[in-house]
Design a protein around this motif. Sequence first.
Motif, PDB file in Angstrom:
ATOM      1  N   THR A  82     -34.473 -23.425 -83.889  1.00  0.00           N
ATOM      2  CA  THR A  82     -33.395 -24.077 -83.149  1.00  0.00           C
ATOM      3  C   THR A  82     -32.062 -23.403 -83.432  1.00  0.00           C
ATOM      4  O   THR A  82     -31.287 -23.123 -82.514  1.00  0.00           O
ATOM      5  N   LEU A  83     -31.793 -23.123 -84.696  1.00  0.00           N
ATOM      6  CA  LEU A  83     -30.539 -22.470 -85.060  1.00  0.00           C
ATOM      7  C   LEU A  83     -30.472 -21.048 -84.496  1.00  0.00           C
ATOM      8  O   LEU A  83     -29.408 -20.603 -84.056  1.00  0.00           O
ATOM      9  N   GLN A  84     -31.579 -20.335 -84.493  1.00  0.00           N
ATOM     10  CA  GLN A  84     -31.592 -18.994 -83.920  1.00  0.00           C
ATOM     11  C   GLN A  84     -31.324 -19.043 -82.421  1.00  0.00           C
ATOM     12  O   GLN A  84     -30.616 -18.189 -81.883  1.00  0.00           O
ATOM     13  N   ALA A  85     -31.877 -20.043 -81.738  1.00  0.00           N
ATOM     14  CA  ALA A  85     -31.615 -20.194 -80.306  1.00  0.00           C
ATOM     15  C   ALA A  85     -30.141 -20.507 -80.061  1.00  0.00           C
ATOM     16  O   ALA A  85     -29.540 -19.999 -79.114  1.00  0.00           O
ATOM     17  N   ARG A  86     -29.535 -21.319 -80.922  1.00  0.00           N
ATOM     18  CA  ARG A  86     -28.112 -21.622 -80.785  1.00  0.00           C
ATOM     19  C   ARG A  86     -27.263 -20.370 -80.981  1.00  0.00           C
ATOM     20  O   ARG A  86     -26.298 -20.148 -80.265  1.00  0.00           O
ATOM     21  N   VAL A  87     -27.631 -19.556 -81.972  1.00  0.00           N
ATOM     22  CA  VAL A  87     -26.871 -18.335 -82.240  1.00  0.00           C
ATOM     23  C   VAL A  87     -26.985 -17.392 -81.049  1.00  0.00           C
ATOM     24  O   VAL A  87     -26.012 -16.765 -80.647  1.00  0.00           O
ATOM     25  N   ARG A  88     -28.180 -17.281 -80.459  1.00  0.00           N
ATOM     26  CA  ARG A  88     -28.358 -16.420 -79.296  1.00  0.00           C
ATOM     27  C   ARG A  88     -27.575 -16.948 -78.097  1.00  0.00           C
ATOM     28  O   ARG A  88     -27.151 -16.173 -77.253  1.00  0.00           O
ATOM     29  N   ALA A  89     -27.383 -18.262 -77.984  1.00  0.00           N
ATOM     30  CA  ALA A  89     -26.693 -18.853 -76.843  1.00  0.00           C
ATOM     31  C   ALA A  89     -25.184 -18.683 -76.934  1.00  0.00           C
ATOM     32  O   ALA A  89     -24.496 -18.716 -75.911  1.00  0.00           O
ATOM     33  N   VAL A  90     -24.634 -18.503 -78.111  1.00  0.00           N
ATOM     34  CA  VAL A  90     -23.191 -18.339 -78.272  1.00  0.00           C
ATOM     35  C   VAL A  90     -22.809 -16.945 -77.776  1.00  0.00           C
ATOM     36  O   VAL A  90     -23.404 -15.959 -78.182  1.00  0.00           O
ATOM     37  N   PRO A  91     -21.818 -16.863 -76.867  1.00  0.00           N
ATOM     38  CA  PRO A  91     -21.439 -15.541 -76.366  1.00  0.00           C
ATOM     39  C   PRO A  91     -20.813 -14.702 -77.478  1.00  0.00           C
ATOM     40  O   PRO A  91     -20.195 -15.214 -78.399  1.00  0.00           O
ATOM     41  N   SER A  92     -20.960 -13.404 -77.325  1.00  0.00           N
ATOM     42  CA  SER A  92     -20.416 -12.513 -78.343  1.00  0.00           C
ATOM     43  C   SER A  92     -18.902 -12.445 -78.210  1.00  0.00           C
ATOM     44  O   SER A  92     -18.321 -12.858 -77.218  1.00  0.00           O
ATOM     45  N   GLN A  93     -18.255 -11.891 -79.208  1.00  0.00           N
ATOM     46  CA  GLN A  93     -16.799 -11.794 -79.236  1.00  0.00           C
ATOM     47  C   GLN A  93     -16.308 -10.903 -78.096  1.00  0.00           C
ATOM     48  O   GLN A  93     -15.297 -11.186 -77.478  1.00  0.00           O
ATOM     49  N   SER A  94     -17.019  -9.817 -77.781  1.00  0.00           N
ATOM     50  CA  SER A  94     -16.593  -8.922 -76.704  1.00  0.00           C
ATOM     51  C   SER A  94     -16.682  -9.631 -75.357  1.00  0.00           C
ATOM     52  O   SER A  94     -15.835  -9.421 -74.487  1.00  0.00           O
ATOM     53  N   ALA A  95     -17.693 -10.475 -75.161  1.00  0.00           N
ATOM     54  CA  ALA A  95     -17.805 -11.227 -73.913  1.00  0.00           C
ATOM     55  C   ALA A  95     -16.646 -12.205 -73.787  1.00  0.00           C
ATOM     56  O   ALA A  95     -16.099 -12.398 -72.694  1.00  0.00           O
ATOM     57  N   LEU A  96     -16.233 -12.810 -74.897  1.00  0.00           N
ATOM     58  CA  LEU A  96     -15.087 -13.727 -74.866  1.00  0.00           C
ATOM     59  C   LEU A  96     -13.813 -12.972 -74.508  1.00  0.00           C
ATOM     60  O   LEU A  96     -12.999 -13.457 -73.704  1.00  0.00           O
ATOM     61  N   GLU A  97     -13.624 -11.779 -75.070  1.00  0.00           N
ATOM     62  CA  GLU A  97     -12.438 -10.994 -74.756  1.00  0.00           C
ATOM     63  C   GLU A  97     -12.438 -10.585 -73.285  1.00  0.00           C
ATOM     64  O   GLU A  97     -11.403 -10.598 -72.625  1.00  0.00           O
TER      65      GLU A  97
END
Length: 177
Positions: A82-97
């Motif tokens: 579950t935690l790994q799926a959450r980490v994969r779902a969070v956008p990366s810093q470059s995508a946020l920029e």
Amino acid sequence: MRTKMRIMGLRGEAIKPLNEEAAAELGAELLGEATIFLVAGGCLVLEFWRHQRHQRHKQLEQSAAWDTLQDEVDRLSLMLETLQARVRAVPSQSALEELRAQLQEMRTQLGARDAPPAPSALPLVPPTPMAPPVAPPACPATPLAPPAAPPTCPVTPLAPPAAPPTCPATPLAPPVY
């Protein structure tokens, strides 16, 4: 007695009878030895049963502990997935920029005057659902009109979208973010 003598390989033709005192002494000795043998055998059997019961109890405890540990491992592996799926779902810093740059570009295209400064770094937290948009207040100068019927003529070309109506009584303020 004769059978015993033959088994031992002795030929005894005449066996002298025992007197009562010697017979009583031998009988008491035989009875005492038999009692000691029975008590010792009973103790061995009871100890064996006790040991077997202790082994079964110990084995049941070990299997219960094993099952508990196995359940805990299963629960932790599910939590890890579950935690790994959450980490994969969070956008990366470059995508946020990249999204911030697109937002800034859209603001400049729309002519937003007071755009809030972009934060330098946002924490990596999953997005929370936004509240539904609130309708603008009704214009106090004009009464509410029923919605217009859609055009029924299929031949007319599509017109470019009109600017939203403004209320003459109150000017619209730029949106605040």
